[in-house]
Design an enzyme around this catalytic site. Structure first.
Site, PDB file in Angstrom:
ATOM      1  N   GLY A  14      46.998  74.240 -26.794  1.00 10.27           N
ATOM      2  CA  GLY A  14      46.633  75.610 -27.130  1.00 10.27           C
ATOM      3  C   GLY A  14      45.222  75.968 -26.693  1.00 10.27           C
ATOM      4  N   THR A  15      44.313  75.027 -26.835  1.00 10.95           N
ATOM      5  CA  THR A  15      42.914  75.306 -26.491  1.00 10.95           C
ATOM      6  C   THR A  15      42.801  75.654 -25.008  1.00 10.95           C
ATOM      7  OG1 THR A  15      42.143  73.825 -28.222  1.00 10.95           O
ATOM      8  CG2 THR A  15      40.597  74.278 -26.424  1.00 10.95           C
ATOM      9  N   ASN A  61      45.948  80.355 -38.572  1.00  8.16           N
ATOM     10  CA  ASN A  61      46.184  78.942 -38.894  1.00  8.16           C
ATOM     11  C   ASN A  61      45.695  78.548 -40.279  1.00  8.16           C
ATOM     12  OD1 ASN A  61      43.818  79.545 -37.181  1.00  8.16           O
ATOM     13  ND2 ASN A  61      43.205  77.480 -37.722  1.00  8.16           N
ATOM     14  N   GLN A  77      50.484  78.851 -33.682  1.00  6.27           N
ATOM     15  CA  GLN A  77      51.068  78.574 -34.996  1.00  6.27           C
ATOM     16  C   GLN A  77      52.513  79.057 -35.124  1.00  6.27           C
ATOM     17  OE1 GLN A  77      50.017  76.905 -37.791  1.00  6.27           O
ATOM     18  NE2 GLN A  77      48.139  76.227 -36.793  1.00  6.27           N
ATOM     19  N   SER A 132      51.569  75.084 -28.269  1.00  5.48           N
ATOM     20  CA  SER A 132      51.069  73.714 -28.371  1.00  5.48           C
ATOM     21  C   SER A 132      52.133  72.852 -29.047  1.00  5.48           C
ATOM     22  CB  SER A 132      49.782  73.735 -29.190  1.00  5.48           C
ATOM     23  OG  SER A 132      49.277  72.426 -29.294  1.00  5.48           O
ATOM     24  N   ALA A 133      52.567  71.794 -28.341  1.00  9.36           N
ATOM     25  CA  ALA A 133      53.720  71.017 -28.810  1.00  9.36           C
ATOM     26  C   ALA A 133      53.504  70.366 -30.173  1.00  9.36           C
ATOM     27  CB  ALA A 133      54.059  69.939 -27.773  1.00  9.36           C
ATOM     28  N   HIS A 134      52.259  69.981 -30.477  1.00  8.70           N
ATOM     29  CA  HIS A 134      52.067  69.223 -31.722  1.00  8.70           C
ATOM     30  C   HIS A 134      52.174  70.075 -32.982  1.00  8.70           C
ATOM     31  CE1 HIS A 134      47.703  69.958 -32.904  1.00  8.70           C
ATOM     32  NE2 HIS A 134      47.653  70.407 -31.664  1.00  8.70           N
ATOM     33  N   THR A 153      48.143  65.529 -11.677  1.00  8.15           N
ATOM     34  CA  THR A 153      49.506  65.025 -11.863  1.00  8.15           C
ATOM     35  C   THR A 153      49.993  65.381 -13.263  1.00  8.15           C
ATOM     36  OG1 THR A 153      49.029  63.273 -10.305  1.00  8.15           O
ATOM     37  CG2 THR A 153      50.941  62.944 -11.738  1.00  8.15           C
ATOM     38  N   CYS A 176      38.358  70.362 -38.990  1.00  9.47           N
ATOM     39  CA  CYS A 176      37.268  70.518 -38.024  1.00  9.47           C
ATOM     40  C   CYS A 176      37.255  69.297 -37.125  1.00  9.47           C
ATOM     41  CB  CYS A 176      35.979  70.675 -38.816  1.00  9.47           C
ATOM     42  SG  CYS A 176      34.519  70.170 -37.972  1.00  9.47           S
TER      43      CYS A 176
HETATM   44  N1  PLP Z   1      45.129  78.142 -31.898  1.00 10.36           N
HETATM   45  C1  PLP Z   1      45.502  77.956 -33.165  1.00 10.36           C
HETATM   46  C2  PLP Z   1      45.868  79.139 -34.008  1.00 10.36           C
HETATM   47  C3  PLP Z   1      45.574  76.660 -33.698  1.00 10.36           C
HETATM   48  O1  PLP Z   1      45.962  76.489 -34.964  1.00 10.36           O
HETATM   49  C4  PLP Z   1      45.231  75.568 -32.868  1.00 10.36           C
HETATM   50  C5  PLP Z   1      45.237  74.187 -33.397  1.00 10.36           C
HETATM   51  O2  PLP Z   1      44.708  73.899 -34.451  1.00 10.36           O
HETATM   52  C6  PLP Z   1      44.844  75.825 -31.546  1.00 10.36           C
HETATM   53  C7  PLP Z   1      44.816  77.120 -31.101  1.00 10.36           C
HETATM   54  C8  PLP Z   1      44.470  74.711 -30.627  1.00 10.36           C
HETATM   55  O3  PLP Z   1      45.608  74.057 -30.124  1.00 10.36           O
HETATM   56  P1  PLP Z   1      45.487  72.579 -29.512  1.00 10.36           P
HETATM   57  O4  PLP Z   1      45.216  71.658 -30.657  1.00 10.36           O
HETATM   58  O5  PLP Z   1      46.806  72.322 -28.877  1.00 10.36           O
HETATM   59  O6  PLP Z   1      44.389  72.614 -28.510  1.00 10.36           O
END
Ligand code: PLP
Length: 381
Positions: A70-71, A150, A178, A198-200, A236, A326
């Site tokens: 996601g970041t 989140n 989310q 974001s897969a996790h 890759t 954090c």
């Molecule tokens: N955006 C939101 C709303 C999130 O909750 C998170 C993860 O905590 C992220 C972005 C970041 O995603 P990632 O951990 O895959 O970089």
């Protein structure tokens, strides 16, 4: 016994996803850019995964790019829009994730105009204020607003947001980290220019995500090098992460209603029992309105006993979160709770659930909480 109530921070990998990834690790060792059989096999697996992600979002295959999460996806959208699309102003909110707010702060330093829309005490965007901001002539504009918060789970109406942006000629980016796999999103019906996954957050692997980029948008490469991800992100491909992500998304979407019902029931039961048993409980965000069913931010009254609540819960076998996790592991104040003006003397704990959680776990947590925070006098008898 350990109870994991921190599914907004991350989720455990599902067994099926682990199996899919292990199989890929054993079988898919070729370089997808190689033209021989081993390479082609991996290329085919990546394209299968892309097809699956596109299908669950109502997107076309060419609109999905795999990233590290996601970041990265949010950085790509925000920085790419300014660098390549002539975006001069971005309207956002103070409750966005740091991976939106921090890139925006840097973009502001280099001349992009950043404007904050007003949000209310439940974390809801004031659409009238957004409309006023959009009506102001202030250069080519993009709106960046998260689908669900989140920390407090407050949801925005993406259709309404999309219509408003569209009518005002603004681009739209939504951090959907989310909500992907949890709340249906169909980009063939809801016009959005960028969204991130974001897969996790849906029982897939960490370090793997994707960005949806509407095919009307042409960005330059975000990471330069080879021509992977159609030139957008060189390097890759993370084949194991990508196959795991696609499997996790498939499971999340195919079982979405069942999982949602289960999580909603747990959450409702938790809310009810917290209200019945504990003194002066409050909930942060739009918890009884439009919110993500998995997330519940609970605010306990100030007391020396609740001071180290997250730590004490951990010692008692319960993983929850104070504000958001954090990166340093330390519990810092929450910019989200500050933005919605919660009482800073109260103690906020975010409990977040998944379909793996049970009613027994809810009961266990309530019993432990009874030893940590003030009970209602009548219930304490
Ligand atoms: N955006 C939101 C709303 C999130 O909750 C998170 C993860 O905590 C992220 C972005 C970041 O995603 P990632 O951990 O895959 O970089």
């Amino acid at each position: 016994m350990r109870v994991y109530f921190d599914n907004a921070a991350t989720t455990p990998l599902s067994e099926e996803v682990t199996a899919t990834m292990l199989e890929a690790m054993r079988q898919l060792y070729g370089n997808p850019s190689s033209i021989h059989a081993e390479g082609r096999k991996v290329r085919a697996a990546i394209e299968q995964a892309r097809k699956k992600v596109a299908r669950y979002l109502g997107a076309s295959i060419g609109e999905i790019f795999f990233t590290s999460g996601g970041t990265e996806s949010n950085n790509m959208a925000l920085k790419g829009a300014v660098r390549d699309l002539g975006i001069q102003r971005i309207i956002t909110s103070p409750t966005e994730h740091p991976c939106v707010l921090n890139p925006l702060a840097n973009l502001e330093n280099t001349g992009t105009k950043i404007e904050m829309v007003t949000i209310d005490q439940k974390g809801r965007v004031d659409f009238e204020d957004l409309e006023r901001l959009l009506e102001k002539e202030n250069g080519k504009t993009m709106v960046s607003l998260m689908h669900a918060n989140n920390e407090i789970g407050t949801l925005i109406d993406l259709d309404r947001l999309s219509e408003l942006c569209h009518s005002q000629g603004a681009l739209l980016h939504s951090d959907t980290v989310q909500t992907i796999g949890h709340i249906p999103i169909d980009v063939s019906k809801t016009k959005i220019h960028f969204l991130s996954g974001s897969a996790h957050k849906f029982h897939g692997p960490k370090g793997t995500g994707f960005i949806y980029i509407n095919n009307e948008i042409a960005l330059k490469p975000f990471i330069e090098g080879g021509s992977q991800e159609r030139n957008m992100r060189a390097g890759t491909e993370n084949i194991y992460g990508i196959t795991g992500l696609a499997k996790a998304l498939e499971l999340a979407c195919e079982n979405r209603e069942e999982r949602r019902r289960h999580v909603e029931e747990l959450r409702a039961c938790f809310i009810r029992q917290l209200e019945e048993n504990f003194e002066d409980i409050q909930f942060n965000g739009d918890y009884d309105g439009s919110c993500l069913p998995k997330t519940l931010s609970v605010s306990f009254p100030p007391s020396p006993r609740s001071e180290l609540l997250v730590l004490n819960l951990d010692i008692a076998g319960i993983s929850a979160s104070g504000g958001s996790a954090c990166s340093s592991g330390a519990e810092t104040g929450s910019h989200v709770l500050d933005a919605i003006k919660t009482d800073p003397s109260r103690k906020a704990v975010r409990f977040s659930f998944s379909h793996y959680n049970t009613k027994e776990e809810i009961d266990f947590v309530l019993e432990k909480l009874k030893t940590m925070v003030a009970l209602k006098t009548v219930a304490a008898k």
